[in-house]
Design a protein around this motif. Structure first.
Motif, PDB file in Angstrom:
ATOM      1  N   ARG A  94       5.115   5.141  10.833  1.00 32.18           N
ATOM      2  CA  ARG A  94       5.383   3.946  11.357  1.00 32.18           C
ATOM      3  C   ARG A  94       6.812   3.804   9.307  1.00 32.18           C
ATOM      4  O   ARG A  94       6.330   2.554   9.450  1.00 32.18           O
ATOM      5  CB  ARG A  94       4.428   3.341  10.932  1.00 32.18           C
ATOM      6  N   GLY A  95       7.068   4.669   9.137  1.00 34.90           N
ATOM      7  CA  GLY A  95       7.590   4.331   7.820  1.00 34.90           C
ATOM      8  C   GLY A  95       9.033   3.846   8.146  1.00 34.90           C
ATOM      9  O   GLY A  95       9.443   4.377   8.773  1.00 34.90           O
ATOM     10  N   THR A 129       5.040  -2.209   7.936  1.00 35.03           N
ATOM     11  CA  THR A 129       4.589  -0.630   7.399  1.00 35.03           C
ATOM     12  C   THR A 129       2.973  -0.403   6.958  1.00 35.03           C
ATOM     13  O   THR A 129       2.674  -1.006   6.797  1.00 35.03           O
ATOM     14  CB  THR A 129       5.227  -0.017   6.155  1.00 35.03           C
ATOM     15  N   ASP A 130       2.284   0.845   7.312  1.00 36.52           N
ATOM     16  CA  ASP A 130       1.582   1.392   6.532  1.00 36.52           C
ATOM     17  C   ASP A 130       1.244   1.539   5.144  1.00 36.52           C
ATOM     18  O   ASP A 130       0.135   1.364   4.016  1.00 36.52           O
ATOM     19  CB  ASP A 130       0.973   2.805   6.980  1.00 36.52           C
ATOM     20  N   THR A 188      11.311  -2.117   9.930  1.00 32.55           N
ATOM     21  CA  THR A 188      11.748  -0.527   9.518  1.00 32.55           C
ATOM     22  C   THR A 188      12.839  -0.197   9.800  1.00 32.55           C
ATOM     23  O   THR A 188      14.009   0.303   9.235  1.00 32.55           O
ATOM     24  CB  THR A 188      11.115   0.789   9.990  1.00 32.55           C
TER      25      THR A 188
END
Length: 255
Positions: free
Chosen positions: A19-20, A196-197, A223
């Motif tokens: 998820r980056g 994002t995380d 992202t």
């Protein structure tokens, strides 16, 4: 200063997280036709990503594992990537960690951890990559900063994160000044709130609504928003843009 070679590589750090920003950037650059070298502390994940990029976009790709805060590991990983791929023309420094610890609860270990990865890591990777760009006479360096550097936090992470990300802006400006004569540009991107995380996990609808309250658009960032900005800044048409900080933040910080 030389033209972009037909076959060229972009190196992207911090590309393992599904998820980056790093992973989104790697996909975008591969889609744009770049060969891609991906580096992350999770070496197995970026080697798998390289296979995925080649299968999806038909480009050359390679992955290497390294902790960006470890200069020796970075040099070895960059050597591995450059040996496997066409000339490196672009570098996207994405790897980083969050740090929501309040200043009055901050200990030395947390301060040093965040600076080591978020600032020293950008230097280690850049220092390993740019000599080849100098030799080729062309290059693009993009460093991920944060709106937190400009506002002193206020989204999720706090003091050491903001300090490191402010240092990244200074590093990009210095690189622009010192490397410009070699055909290399260097810029920073300052994202606002991105889902994002690194924001502490997937954002809840309530948290998104809270963050959007500070923006002039009606959503938090994705992202892909950042990947699009990276794609532009590493491209052949951005050669007259250097030493700048591009805010991709929904209007959170206007300056």
């Amino acid at each position: 200063m030389h033209a972009f070679p037909a076959e060229r590589t972009a190196i992207v750090t911090g590309a393992a997280s599904r998820r980056g920003i790093g992973r989104a950037a790697a996909h975008r650059l591969a889609r744009d036709g770049w060969s891609v070298g991906v580096l992350d502390i999770d070496g197995a994940a970026v080697k798998d990503l390289a296979v995925e990029l080649t299968r999806t976009y038909g480009v050359r790709a390679a992955g290497a594992g390294a902790d960006v805060g470890d200069a020796d590991a970075v040099r070895a990983a960059i050597a591995e990537l450059t040996a496997a791929l066409p000339p490196v023309v672009a570098l996207a420094n994405i790897a980083g960690v969050s740090s929501p610890t309040p200043y009055l609860e901050l200990d030395d270990a947390e301060w040093e951890r965040v600076l080591r990865i978020n600032l020293h890591g950008v230097h280690h990777v850049t220092r390993a990559v740019v000599p080849a760009m100098v030799q080729a006479g062309v290059g693009r360096v993009v460093c991920l900063s944060s709106v937190s550097a400009q506002r002193g936090g206020g989204t999720y992470s706090r003091t050491p994160y903001s300090v490191a990300k402010a240092g990244v802006i200074g590093l990009a400006r210095s690189l622009a000044r010192e490397l410009g004569e070699h055909g290399i540009t260097a810029n920073a991107i300052a994202p606002g709130p991105i889902d994002t995380d690194i924001m502490g996990g997937t954002l809840s609808d309530e948290r998104k609504a809270e963050l959007v309250g500070d923006l002039v658009v009606d959503r938090v960032g994705t992202t892909d928003d950042i990947a699009a900005a990276i794609s532009f800044l590493v491209g052949p048409e951005s050669g007259f843009i250097t030493g700048q900080t591009l805010n991709v933040d929904g209007g959170l910080h206007m300056h």
